[in-house]
Design an enzyme around this catalytic site. Structure first.
Site, short mmCIF file in Angstrom:
data_model
loop_
_atom_site.label_atom_id
_atom_site.label_comp_id
_atom_site.label_asym_id
_atom_site.label_seq_id
_atom_site.Cartn_x
_atom_site.Cartn_y
_atom_site.Cartn_z
N THR A 288 -21.55 -19.37 -19.50
CA THR A 288 -20.97 -19.21 -20.82
C THR A 288 -19.45 -19.16 -20.71
O THR A 288 -18.91 -19.03 -19.60
CB THR A 288 -21.49 -17.93 -21.51
OG1 THR A 288 -21.20 -17.99 -22.92
CG2 THR A 288 -20.87 -16.67 -20.93
N CYS A 289 -18.76 -19.26 -21.83
CA CYS A 289 -17.29 -19.21 -21.82
C CYS A 289 -16.81 -17.80 -21.48
O CYS A 289 -17.45 -16.80 -21.82
CB CYS A 289 -16.73 -19.63 -23.17
SG CYS A 289 -16.94 -21.38 -23.54
N GLU A 290 -15.65 -17.75 -20.82
CA GLU A 290 -15.03 -16.48 -20.43
C GLU A 290 -13.56 -16.62 -20.75
O GLU A 290 -12.90 -17.54 -20.28
CB GLU A 290 -15.27 -16.23 -18.94
CG GLU A 290 -14.97 -14.83 -18.46
CD GLU A 290 -13.49 -14.62 -18.22
OE1 GLU A 290 -12.98 -13.55 -18.60
OE2 GLU A 290 -12.85 -15.52 -17.65
#
Length: 277
Positions: free
Chosen positions: A247-249
């Protein structure tokens, strides 16, 4: 300044501010409506899961109090998720992690990569999307299945993967449940790391799907361990089945939070849940 010109500028500015205010309000309303619609839709999908087998009609020949064998009372994975699959044949599995909001159907569209990045379970457009498997992975047979989900600001989808930045959280939530239509799957977390996408400096973990040899597998695992935020004490061996959740961070541009896990082998006495049996 000419009083009329001054008044005209004031009125124009006020009108622009009002328009911006109305636009912002409309966007917040749309966002809230999309959030509510997404949550309700996933609740409806979860309600389709069958947790208990259908009870057969009592037989006059059966002995009172007689218990059916476990093989006749346990649901196969296919039976459990059949109603979900009937709603959308892109459905390939269900993922859940205790202590998080992650409890979603998982989709795959091999001929239309990233389709569910911006589509709901019913294939309608949605900013929330639906978790999905990378298009070149063979569910149930690839060495590594790569799963993607959005990091939504309200904590839904795969946002809670970022909780694994805390080793304390990991120690209390060391496993992931990923069931497919063929069988149930429990996975033990091997490594948690951050990297960046679309950059020469980033680790392209999503390129590893099938190992051509043990060296390929060991090299991938070593890179994951090198980037790991902490030592889980868990490793993997050539031949293990892996899943990689991504997922995006937001600490870096195009940052990614990645959780790698290996499937835990079922015990010899575990009921066979293969849908083909």
């Amino acid at each position: 300044m000419n009083p009329k010109l001054k008044m005209t500028l004031f009125l124009c500015g006020a009108a622009a501010f009002a328009a911006l205010f109305l636009f912002s309000g409309a966007m917040l309303f749309i966002q809230h409506a999309d959030q509510k619609r997404s949550a309700e839709a996933f609740d409806e999908i979860a309600a389709l899961i069958q947790d208990e087998p259908e009870q057969p009609e009592p037989s006059t020949e059966s002995t009172e109090g007689e218990e059916l064998p476990a093989s006749e009372t346990a649901l196969t994975a296919y039976e459990k998720y059949a109603a979900v699959y009937e709603q959308n044949h892109d459905f390939v599995g269900w993922i859940s992690i205790d202590g998080t909001n992650i409890n979603y159907p998982v989709m795959q569209t091999p001929d239309n990569p990233d389709f569910y990045l911006k589509h709901a379970f019913d294939r309608s457009y949605s900013n929330y999307g639906t978790p999905y498997v990378q298009e070149n992975c063979m569910v149930g047979s690839s060495d590594n299945m790569v799963l993607y989900g959005h990091h939504m600001n309200n904590g839904t989808m795969f946002a809670d993967l970022c909780k694994y930045e805390s080793e304390d959280f990991y120690r209390e939530h060391t496993t992931i449940q990923f069931d497919t239509l063929e069988d149930y799957g429990e996975y033990e977390i091997v490594a948690v790391f951050k990297t960046v996408a679309y950059s020469p400096e980033g680790f392209k973990y999503y390129h590893f799907v099938d190992a051509e040899c043990q060296e390929d597998f060991d090299s991938f695992l070593a890179q994951c361990k090198e980037l790991a935020l902490y030592d889980t004490g868990v490793s993997a061996e050539y031949g293990d089945s892996l899943i990689t959740l991504s997922t995006c961070e937001y600490s870096r541009n195009n940052g990614r939070m990645v959780v790698l896990a290996k499937r835990i082998a079922p015990s010899p006495g575990e009921v066979n849940t293969n849908a083909g049996d």
